[in-house]
Design a protein around this motif. Structure first.
Motif, PDB file in Angstrom:
ATOM      1  N   VAL A   1     -10.595  -6.354   2.860  1.00 46.77           N
ATOM      2  CA  VAL A   1      -9.810  -5.689   3.902  1.00 46.77           C
ATOM      3  C   VAL A   1      -8.332  -6.036   3.759  1.00 46.77           C
ATOM      4  O   VAL A   1      -7.457  -5.158   3.840  1.00 46.77           O
ATOM      5  N   GLN A   2      -8.030  -7.296   3.544  1.00 46.85           N
ATOM      6  CA  GLN A   2      -6.632  -7.692   3.412  1.00 46.85           C
ATOM      7  C   GLN A   2      -5.980  -7.074   2.181  1.00 46.85           C
ATOM      8  O   GLN A   2      -4.832  -6.619   2.237  1.00 46.85           O
ATOM      9  N   ALA A   3      -6.721  -7.038   1.069  1.00 47.95           N
ATOM     10  CA  ALA A   3      -6.161  -6.458  -0.154  1.00 47.95           C
ATOM     11  C   ALA A   3      -5.961  -4.956  -0.012  1.00 47.95           C
ATOM     12  O   ALA A   3      -4.928  -4.411  -0.432  1.00 47.95           O
ATOM     13  N   ALA A   4      -6.934  -4.255   0.568  1.00 50.48           N
ATOM     14  CA  ALA A   4      -6.795  -2.805   0.746  1.00 50.48           C
ATOM     15  C   ALA A   4      -5.578  -2.492   1.605  1.00 50.48           C
ATOM     16  O   ALA A   4      -4.878  -1.498   1.367  1.00 50.48           O
ATOM     17  N   SER A   5      -5.311  -3.325   2.595  1.00 52.39           N
ATOM     18  CA  SER A   5      -4.148  -3.107   3.446  1.00 52.39           C
ATOM     19  C   SER A   5      -2.854  -3.453   2.720  1.00 52.39           C
ATOM     20  O   SER A   5      -1.901  -2.669   2.717  1.00 52.39           O
ATOM     21  N   SER A   6      -2.800  -4.617   2.078  1.00 52.25           N
ATOM     22  CA  SER A   6      -1.554  -5.041   1.428  1.00 52.25           C
ATOM     23  C   SER A   6      -1.203  -4.144   0.251  1.00 52.25           C
ATOM     24  O   SER A   6      -0.028  -3.832   0.026  1.00 52.25           O
ATOM     25  N   TYR A   7      -2.199  -3.707  -0.510  1.00 47.50           N
ATOM     26  CA  TYR A   7      -1.909  -2.819  -1.644  1.00 47.50           C
ATOM     27  C   TYR A   7      -1.419  -1.460  -1.166  1.00 47.50           C
ATOM     28  O   TYR A   7      -0.773  -0.729  -1.926  1.00 47.50           O
ATOM     29  N   SER A   8      -1.730  -1.075   0.059  1.00 51.54           N
ATOM     30  CA  SER A   8      -1.217   0.184   0.596  1.00 51.54           C
ATOM     31  C   SER A   8       0.191   0.033   1.143  1.00 51.54           C
ATOM     32  O   SER A   8       0.724   0.979   1.724  1.00 51.54           O
ATOM     33  N   GLY A   9       0.792  -1.125   0.962  1.00 56.13           N
ATOM     34  CA  GLY A   9       2.081  -1.385   1.584  1.00 56.13           C
ATOM     35  C   GLY A   9       1.954  -1.497   3.084  1.00 56.13           C
ATOM     36  O   GLY A   9       2.893  -1.201   3.823  1.00 56.13           O
ATOM     37  N   ASN A  10       0.772  -1.934   3.532  1.00 57.72           N
ATOM     38  CA  ASN A  10       0.435  -2.069   4.953  1.00 57.72           C
ATOM     39  C   ASN A  10       0.479  -0.732   5.699  1.00 57.72           C
ATOM     40  O   ASN A  10       0.583  -0.703   6.926  1.00 57.72           O
ATOM     41  N   LYS A  11       0.392   0.377   4.943  1.00 54.52           N
ATOM     42  CA  LYS A  11       0.326   1.682   5.592  1.00 54.52           C
ATOM     43  C   LYS A  11      -1.013   1.886   6.292  1.00 54.52           C
ATOM     44  O   LYS A  11      -1.093   2.584   7.301  1.00 54.52           O
ATOM     45  N   VAL A  12      -2.059   1.312   5.717  1.00 54.96           N
ATOM     46  CA  VAL A  12      -3.382   1.362   6.342  1.00 54.96           C
ATOM     47  C   VAL A  12      -3.709  -0.046   6.812  1.00 54.96           C
ATOM     48  O   VAL A  12      -3.907  -0.949   6.001  1.00 54.96           O
ATOM     49  N   SER A  13      -3.768  -0.242   8.096  1.00 55.29           N
ATOM     50  CA  SER A  13      -4.037  -1.564   8.641  1.00 55.29           C
ATOM     51  C   SER A  13      -5.540  -1.812   8.684  1.00 55.29           C
ATOM     52  O   SER A  13      -6.345  -0.868   8.647  1.00 55.29           O
ATOM     53  N   PRO A  14      -5.964  -3.079   8.750  1.00 59.18           N
ATOM     54  CA  PRO A  14      -7.393  -3.359   8.908  1.00 59.18           C
ATOM     55  C   PRO A  14      -7.998  -2.653  10.119  1.00 59.18           C
ATOM     56  O   PRO A  14      -9.191  -2.354  10.126  1.00 59.18           O
ATOM     57  N   GLY A  15      -7.161  -2.378  11.116  1.00 61.11           N
ATOM     58  CA  GLY A  15      -7.652  -1.700  12.304  1.00 61.11           C
ATOM     59  C   GLY A  15      -7.937  -0.222  12.106  1.00 61.11           C
ATOM     60  O   GLY A  15      -8.380   0.448  13.047  1.00 61.11           O
ATOM     61  N   MET A  16      -7.695   0.300  10.886  1.00 52.39           N
ATOM     62  CA  MET A  16      -8.004   1.696  10.589  1.00 52.39           C
ATOM     63  C   MET A  16      -8.861   1.816   9.334  1.00 52.39           C
ATOM     64  O   MET A  16      -8.787   2.805   8.609  1.00 52.39           O
ATOM     65  N   MET A  17      -9.692   0.809   9.104  1.00 50.50           N
ATOM     66  CA  MET A  17     -10.656   0.838   7.994  1.00 50.50           C
ATOM     67  C   MET A  17     -12.058   0.854   8.573  1.00 50.50           C
ATOM     68  O   MET A  17     -12.399   0.006   9.405  1.00 50.50           O
ATOM     69  N   PHE A  18     -12.864   1.802   8.126  1.00 44.36           N
ATOM     70  CA  PHE A  18     -14.170   2.050   8.724  1.00 44.36           C
ATOM     71  C   PHE A  18     -15.256   1.978   7.655  1.00 44.36           C
ATOM     72  O   PHE A  18     -15.269   2.789   6.719  1.00 44.36           O
ATOM     73  N   PRO A  19     -16.191   1.022   7.764  1.00 43.39           N
ATOM     74  CA  PRO A  19     -17.225   0.865   6.735  1.00 43.39           C
ATOM     75  C   PRO A  19     -18.504   1.621   7.070  1.00 43.39           C
ATOM     76  O   PRO A  19     -18.879   1.787   8.236  1.00 43.39           O
ATOM     77  N   ALA A  20     -19.179   2.085   6.021  1.00 43.57           N
ATOM     78  CA  ALA A  20     -20.576   2.512   6.105  1.00 43.57           C
ATOM     79  C   ALA A  20     -21.391   1.493   5.332  1.00 43.57           C
ATOM     80  O   ALA A  20     -20.945   0.984   4.305  1.00 43.57           O
ATOM     81  N   ILE A  21     -22.561   1.174   5.820  1.00 45.21           N
ATOM     82  CA  ILE A  21     -23.351   0.088   5.240  1.00 45.21           C
ATOM     83  C   ILE A  21     -24.168   0.592   4.055  1.00 45.21           C
ATOM     84  O   ILE A  21     -24.884   1.595   4.137  1.00 45.21           O
ATOM     85  N   GLY A  22     -24.044  -0.150   2.935  1.00 49.03           N
ATOM     86  CA  GLY A  22     -24.827   0.125   1.737  1.00 49.03           C
ATOM     87  C   GLY A  22     -25.815  -0.979   1.455  1.00 49.03           C
ATOM     88  O   GLY A  22     -25.805  -2.037   2.099  1.00 49.03           O
ATOM     89  N   ASN A  23     -26.664  -0.775   0.486  1.00 41.94           N
ATOM     90  CA  ASN A  23     -27.717  -1.752   0.185  1.00 41.94           C
ATOM     91  C   ASN A  23     -27.159  -3.104  -0.238  1.00 41.94           C
ATOM     92  O   ASN A  23     -27.703  -4.156   0.126  1.00 41.94           O
ATOM     93  N   HIS A  24     -26.026  -3.113  -0.975  1.00 42.29           N
ATOM     94  CA  HIS A  24     -25.435  -4.393  -1.377  1.00 42.29           C
ATOM     95  C   HIS A  24     -24.577  -5.005  -0.272  1.00 42.29           C
ATOM     96  O   HIS A  24     -24.044  -6.101  -0.444  1.00 42.29           O
ATOM     97  N   ASP A  25     -24.441  -4.304   0.852  1.00 39.66           N
ATOM     98  CA  ASP A  25     -23.812  -4.895   2.028  1.00 39.66           C
ATOM     99  C   ASP A  25     -24.822  -5.662   2.868  1.00 39.66           C
ATOM    100  O   ASP A  25     -24.449  -6.349   3.817  1.00 39.66           O
ATOM    101  N   VAL A  26     -26.088  -5.526   2.516  1.00 38.07           N
ATOM    102  CA  VAL A  26     -27.142  -6.299   3.183  1.00 38.07           C
ATOM    103  C   VAL A  26     -27.392  -7.572   2.404  1.00 38.07           C
ATOM    104  O   VAL A  26     -27.249  -8.680   2.922  1.00 38.07           O
ATOM    105  N   ASN A  27     -27.760  -7.424   1.143  1.00 37.16           N
ATOM    106  CA  ASN A  27     -27.819  -8.582   0.246  1.00 37.16           C
ATOM    107  C   ASN A  27     -27.015  -8.239  -0.997  1.00 37.16           C
ATOM    108  O   ASN A  27     -27.327  -7.269  -1.697  1.00 37.16           O
TER     109      ASN A  27
END
Length: 616
Positions: free
Chosen positions: A282-308
């Motif tokens: 989350v921090q990298a996705a925000s910082s690499y965007s030049g903080n244009k996309v904040s962590p407060g505007m990132m929305f996850p969908a759960i995948g199988n590797h997000d479980v284990n």
């Protein structure tokens, strides 16, 4: 883009990087190609020598250069040890024979399903300008000491201007070469130039989609062997996996895009929801965007590797698939200490503050209590006509997850997505009810476009499997990942009105090549979407951007699979002007209806291009 006769709500389909126009061949005497004929020319000059699969290049001093991508059919008899050279022609000019794409010694050979991108420099006194190139020729030199030379079956040949990667032309099919010395030429199909939004259109929102991705370069320690067991480190520590973040920075900072939100469609860092990796992603996705996309505007969908993280709740994972990043053996999860369902969910809520923001909507359920990050909706504001539905189609064969898994956390079984019967009726029934509740709630907010976001979806992408077709037919677009390549369900460059698609499933868009390298695609991609209002219409533009273009033959692996699996992204072509030589390069070419890519094991350069959606 105004279309005469279009009704109030219409859907224009995907336009991909594949060019479908049939190619003609050339006449030997006139150099003008005519259907069914192929021509020859005897010029043995070669200025480019590709010595190994990793592209050791010997350049001429010519000013004109191109990239040429060449692939071979995935067939047992499609491989060669012959010398193969290339020449480009146009406007009665020619490049000269400027490449050896495959050679007998030291062994840079084409094997079945390989794809490579090569630099071609002009080697003649009169070279066509990039826009003038309209024909490509190959020459196969057979040498007597080649005992088994095989057959070369080139397909999906693409020519690009260097260094911008602007596509010049494409030839989907080419005659197959066998023994002997041959020279064959074929006309290139020119890519279509697609329209930009009209000047009258007002930009409402811009969002982006990622799926199946690792971590940024500086966070590589997150996927070291002590935290992530075999074989995951190999697959998401390749150069292409890091390129997603660097291409994202080029897209947002250098190119000036202003995405309001970033949707992450599962397998987020392959971390099993553990704290350190989610934080770093989350921090990298925000910082690499030049903080244009904040962590407060990132929305996850759960995948199988997000479980284990390591096991992905695969068929090898017997019994319960435990939350976290621990396994007892390859493919067999084990319980991560102090990490049951409640702790796992709190980790997502902690690192994705968007899940507790005003953009999140939990639709009222008919007896079910939906919860983020499992099943929830996103509304980006009253100005937007789009309603996002994030469901729990996680791509997990094992649907019994961890300790404390509530009923609402049961996913759709992955077997259903391949058309097989499923014994997991609970997951299917929950998802149908959730989508039904979401559609009803979205309409109560006057939303007119419904985008469904999950980690997995139907495979092949041209198919559709559901236990509640009448519900899914109300969805307009379904984006998902899980399979590590690009795919689409729509016919090429066609227009589909929403009224005309009544009773039909949504358009399906597979975006799974974000960073897990299985040798299935030679590009790493993400998707940008722009929403415009133009008078009484809403116009959505979906555009794929490639952040890594493979610099090796693809797929490439050792003869001993345990040492290295087939891969594409160990090296990326350097494109000047980006971030660490990584750029977000768009695709704007016409393309075919997608097929299950596992029949060919790789996809072409430049991801699927544009999807246009009109609504009121």
């Amino acid at each position: 883009m105004a279309i005469k006769g279009m009704s109030a709500l219409a859907l224009a389909t995907f336009v991909s990087a594949f060019v479908l126009h049939s190619s003609s061949a050339s006449s030997e005497s006139t150099r003008t190609c005519s259907s069914g004929q192929y021509c020859a020319q005897d010029d043995d000059a070669s200025l480019l020598h590709v010595a190994t699969r990793k592209l050791h290049l010997k350049h001429s001093k010519a000013a004109t250069s191109w990239y040429v991508q060449v692939g071979t059919k995935d067939a047992s008899d499609c491989w060669t040890k012959n010398d193969i050279s290339v020449q480009l022609l146009g406007a009665e000019k020619q490049s000269g024979w400027t490449g050896i794409l495959a050679n007998q010694f030291p062994g840079n050979n084409f094997w079945k399903g390989d794809v490579g991108v090569y630099t071609v420099d002009c080697g003649s006194g009169s070279c066509p300008e990039p826009a003038e190139v309209d024909e490509i020729c190959f020459k196969l030199d057979y040498t007597w000491y080649t005992i088994t030379d095989g057959r070369w079956c080139p397909i999906d040949i693409r020519v690009f201007e260097k260094p911008s990667f602007t596509q010049i032309g494409t030839a989907l099919q080419f005659p197959e070469f066998t023994k002997g010395t041959h020279q064959l030429c074929q006309k290139l199909s020119k890519p279509l130039v697609l329209p930009e939004p009209p000047s009258t259109a007002q930009l409402v929102n811009e969002v982006a989609y990622w799926a199946d991705f690792g971590v940024a370069r500086e966070n590589a320690a997150d996927i070291s062997g002590d935290k992530r067991n075999w074989p995951l480190p190999q697959a998401i520590k390749h150069e292409g996996a890091y390129s997603l973040y660097e291409g994202w920075q080029d897209y947002t900072v250098n190119q000036g895009h202003e995405p309001k939100a970033l949707f992450m469609l599962g397998d987020i860092g392959y971390a099993g929801g553990t704290d350190a990796t989610l934080r770093d992603v989350v921090q990298a996705a925000s910082s690499y965007s030049g903080n244009k996309v904040s962590p407060g505007m990132m929305f996850p969908a759960i995948g199988n590797h997000d479980v284990n993280g390591p096991s992905g709740c695969s068929t090898l994972d017997l019994g319960t698939c435990y939350y976290g990043n621990q396994v007892s053996a390859p493919g067999q999860s084990k319980q991560t200490p102090n990490f049951q369902y409640d702790e796992w969910r709190q980790s997502w809520l902690k690192h994705f503050p968007a899940l507790q923001s005003g953009s999140i909507i939990i639709p009222k359920g008919a007896g079910a209590k939906w919860a983020a990050p499992l099943r929830y909706n996103v509304d980006l504001g009253s100005d937007s006509s789009v309603y996002f539905i994030l469901g729990l189609v996680a791509g997990a064969p094992r649907t019994k997850w961890g300790v404390g898994q509530p009923d609402i956390a049961v996913p759709v079984s992955d077997s259903l997505m391949t058309g097989k019967s499923s014994s997991n009726e609970t997951g299917e029934q929950l998802e149908c009810q959730f989508v039904r509740d979401s559609l009803e709630h979205g309409r109560s907010l006057s939303k007119t476009v419904f985008i469904y976001l999950t980690h997995a979806g139907p495979r092949p992408v041209t198919s559709m499997f559901s236990d509640c077709d009448e519900v899914y037919q109300q969805i307009d677009v379904w984006l998902f990942g899980h399979e590590h390549y690009l795919g689409l369900s729509a016919a090429p460059a066609s227009t589909v009105t929403q009224e005309g698609r009544k009773g039909q499933p949504p358009v399906r868009f597979l975006l799974g090549n974000g960073g897990f390298d299985e040798g299935l695609s030679n590009v790493v991609s993400f998707v940008g979407m722009r929403e415009y209002r133009d008078g009484d219409r809403v116009k959505l533009y979906f555009q794929a951007y490639d952040t890594c273009i493979s610099a090796t033959n693809c797929p490439w692996g050792t003869l001993i699979p345990l040492l290295q699996f087939p891969s594409c992204w160990t090296k990326c072509l350097d494109i000047p002007g980006g971030v660490n030589n990584r750029k977000a390069t768009p695709s704007k070419e016409e393309g075919p209806t997608a097929k299950d890519v596992r029949t060919s094991s790789w996809l072409s350069i430049s991801g699927f291009g544009i999807f246009l959606f009109w609504a009121v």
